[in-house]
Design an enzyme around this catalytic site. Structure first.
Site, PDB file in Angstrom:
ATOM      1  N   ARG A  43      48.677  19.022   1.288  1.00 15.14           N
ATOM      2  CA  ARG A  43      49.228  18.253   2.060  1.00 15.14           C
ATOM      3  C   ARG A  43      48.637  17.084   3.904  1.00 15.14           C
ATOM      4  O   ARG A  43      49.172  16.297   4.330  1.00 15.14           O
ATOM      5  CB  ARG A  43      49.651  19.545   3.391  1.00 15.14           C
ATOM      6  CG  ARG A  43      50.435  19.874   4.669  1.00 15.14           C
ATOM      7  CD  ARG A  43      50.780  20.976   4.855  1.00 15.14           C
ATOM      8  NE  ARG A  43      49.631  21.574   5.371  1.00 15.14           N
ATOM      9  CZ  ARG A  43      48.435  21.016   6.037  1.00 15.14           C
ATOM     10  NH1 ARG A  43      48.967  20.296   7.284  1.00 15.14           N
ATOM     11  NH2 ARG A  43      47.759  21.989   6.672  1.00 15.14           N
ATOM     12  N   ASP A  87      36.953  25.807   3.420  1.00 12.94           N
ATOM     13  CA  ASP A  87      35.470  25.815   3.495  1.00 12.94           C
ATOM     14  C   ASP A  87      34.207  26.988   2.150  1.00 12.94           C
ATOM     15  O   ASP A  87      33.247  26.089   2.370  1.00 12.94           O
ATOM     16  CB  ASP A  87      35.945  27.525   4.975  1.00 12.94           C
ATOM     17  CG  ASP A  87      36.261  27.305   5.676  1.00 12.94           C
ATOM     18  OD1 ASP A  87      36.617  25.805   5.978  1.00 12.94           O
ATOM     19  OD2 ASP A  87      37.029  28.569   6.300  1.00 12.94           O
TER      20      ASP A  87
END
Length: 488
Positions: free
Chosen positions: A210, A277
């Site tokens: 996205r 992460d």
């Protein structure tokens, strides 16, 4: 491939004098867990009966937690407040061994805190405490000074973890990238926003699908247009690579050699929080330890597949990554033959599922029907059977210089193929007492030719509420008998 990954993780992660600097938006993730059984009479909203709460490192702090979980020395630079949440976050960082000396504590903004309220495993609401305004001149100067001090110690790599909360301005990003480039230090970025120009000259970016579509101004469902635009973005920003994370679809990497796609490992997805992460932390750790780009990305892809199976922001750890790699290395053997760290991770997982752990040990040279019958019976005293297998050296010490007949790796491979055996671990000591103390089994199984007071670890297992199970041996079945028969 898996062998090189395992070698890197087992012998280099946490052993080499490598450290990584993480710069970005530091956050505290707070979870309030409860049950929902009724609707409030005051408003049409569910009433959550609070059962427990947990606080975890979030944002750039979670990147650091992932690195620490992999055994990598980590320093963190960012801005937090002067509040209780700051103390909590610093405590979490200290607990994992991360160096926090480059964090600036500001009196002008709160520590970013995201509080999630969950009923069962369903997130009901999120409360955000933050000031996402750009840093003041004073804050910016303090942070730049701290980062400059860190760079004098030459990190192996730098991660910019951008959550668009004010820390990673264009000025700061370009300053870091310029200093790092001059020193030959790679800079990897987990980006945010629609304008990626501030990351110009970085080594690589890891946006999700996205984010890539937004930055490239294309529709996310048009793969062909997306990849073409992403390659143009890579070229414009002068990146070595662009790795697009695509959730359950895996990761697509674009570099000077072209594009390649790595499919995700199939597993149930519970929560994608923090997966990005984990990707950038594992990728950077791999590159910092000499893995080629595509290998490091594949390792990151595997690590992300692990953390999405957990609820909330939970970092990867070295033991579970080793376990996953071993599992993929061989469906038959490496899935069961463990080192101690991998075994302990697996045992912990079994315990979380309420399963009872059985331990037995032996030489198991020239596997025969007596062994198979014994192991089946041992497994039936609990739910999972861990087998401690004597190494060749320890077998020779016990049985004499002519033993074992079968090499330790071959014995482990054959035993791992038995349905009754859930894990095999080699041990070289005279007794398995250290292994028993590490595993803390619920049951120790041994042949009925022993008495309970002769069983190594029997007293210990009883001390923590376990028991000793003596298993009937099959008469006339032994390796020694087989060897004598062959000799005659």
């Amino acid at each position: 491939m898996r062998e090189s990954f395992l070698d890197t993780i087992q012998h280099h992660f946490g052993h080499d004098p490598v450290w990584i600097l993480v710069v970005g938006d530091l956050m505290l993730d707070r979870y309030l867990f409860g049950d929902v059984q009724r609707i409030s009479p005051e408003a049409p909203v569910p009433v959550v009966l609070l059962k427990s709460q947990d606080e975890r490192a979030g944002g750039a702090a979670n990147v650091a937690a992932n690195l620490a979980g992999l055994g990598i020395k980590t320093r963190i630079a960012g801005v937090i407040g002067q509040d209780a949440e700051a103390e909590t976050l610093l405590g979490l960082m200290h607990d994992i061994g991360a160096d926090t000396q480059h964090i600036h504590c500001s009196a002008c903004r709160p520590t970013i805190t995201k509080t999630r309220i969950l009923g069962g495993h369903q997130q009901m609401m999120r409360l955000d405490q933050e000031d996402a305004a750009a840093l003041s001149a004073e804050e910016q100067l303090a942070l730049q000074t701290a980062i400059a001090a860190a760079l004098t110690d030459r990190p192996a790599a730098i991660i910019l973890s951008d959550y668009a909360k004010g820390v990673l301005s264009e000025t700061l990003c370009q300053s870091i990238i310029a200093q790092a480039t001059a020193s030959g230090i790679p800079v990897l970025v987990d980006p945010k926003g629609r304008d990626y120009s501030k990351y110009h000259g970085a080594t690589g970016l890891t946006p999700n699908k996205r984010e890539t579509a937004e930055a490239c101004h294309v529709a996310p469902h048009d793969d062909q247009a997306l990849l073409a635009a992403a390659e143009q973005l890579r070229h414009t920003l002068k990146l070595d690579f662009l790795a697009v994370t695509r959730g359950e679809e895996g990761i697509t990497v674009l570099d000077r050699q072209g594009s390649a796609h790595l499919a995700a490992t199939a597993r149930q997805v519970y929560d994608v929080s923090g997966a990005g992460d984990t990707v950038i932390a594992t990728l950077t750790a791999g590159l910092a330890h000499g893995l080629p780009l595509h290998d490091a990305i594949e390792l990151a892809n595997i690590a992300a597949g692990i953390v999405v199976g957990k609820v909330g922001t939970v970092p990867i750890n070295k033991a579970e990554l080793e376990q996953e790699l071993q599992s993929q290395q061989s469906a038959a053997q490496a899935d069961k033959v463990c080192n101690l760290d991998s075994l302990l991770a697996r045992v912990q997982n079994w315990r979380h599922q309420g399963e009872r752990i059985v331990f037995t040990n032996g030489c198991f040279d020239l596997l025969h029907a007596g062994h198979v019958t014994y192991l089946e019976a041992a497994r039936n005293t609990g739910d999972r059977l861990v087998l401690g297998l004597n190494t060749d050296r320890s077998v020779s010490a016990l049985k004499g210089p002519s033993r074992p007949v079968i090499h330790e790796q071959d014995r482990a491979r054959v035993l791992a193929a038995l349905e009754s055996v859930d894990a095999v671990i080699l041990f070289d000591e005279d007794t398995p007492i250290d292994l028993i103390n590490a595993i803390r089994p619920d049951v120790i199984a041994k042949g009925s030719d022993y008495t309970e007071d002769q069983v190594v670890g029997g007293a210990e297992v009883k001390s923590w509420g376990g028991k000793v199970a003596l298993i009937d041996v099959v008469p006339g079945r032994s390796t020694s008998n087989i060897i004598r028969k062959l000799a005659s």
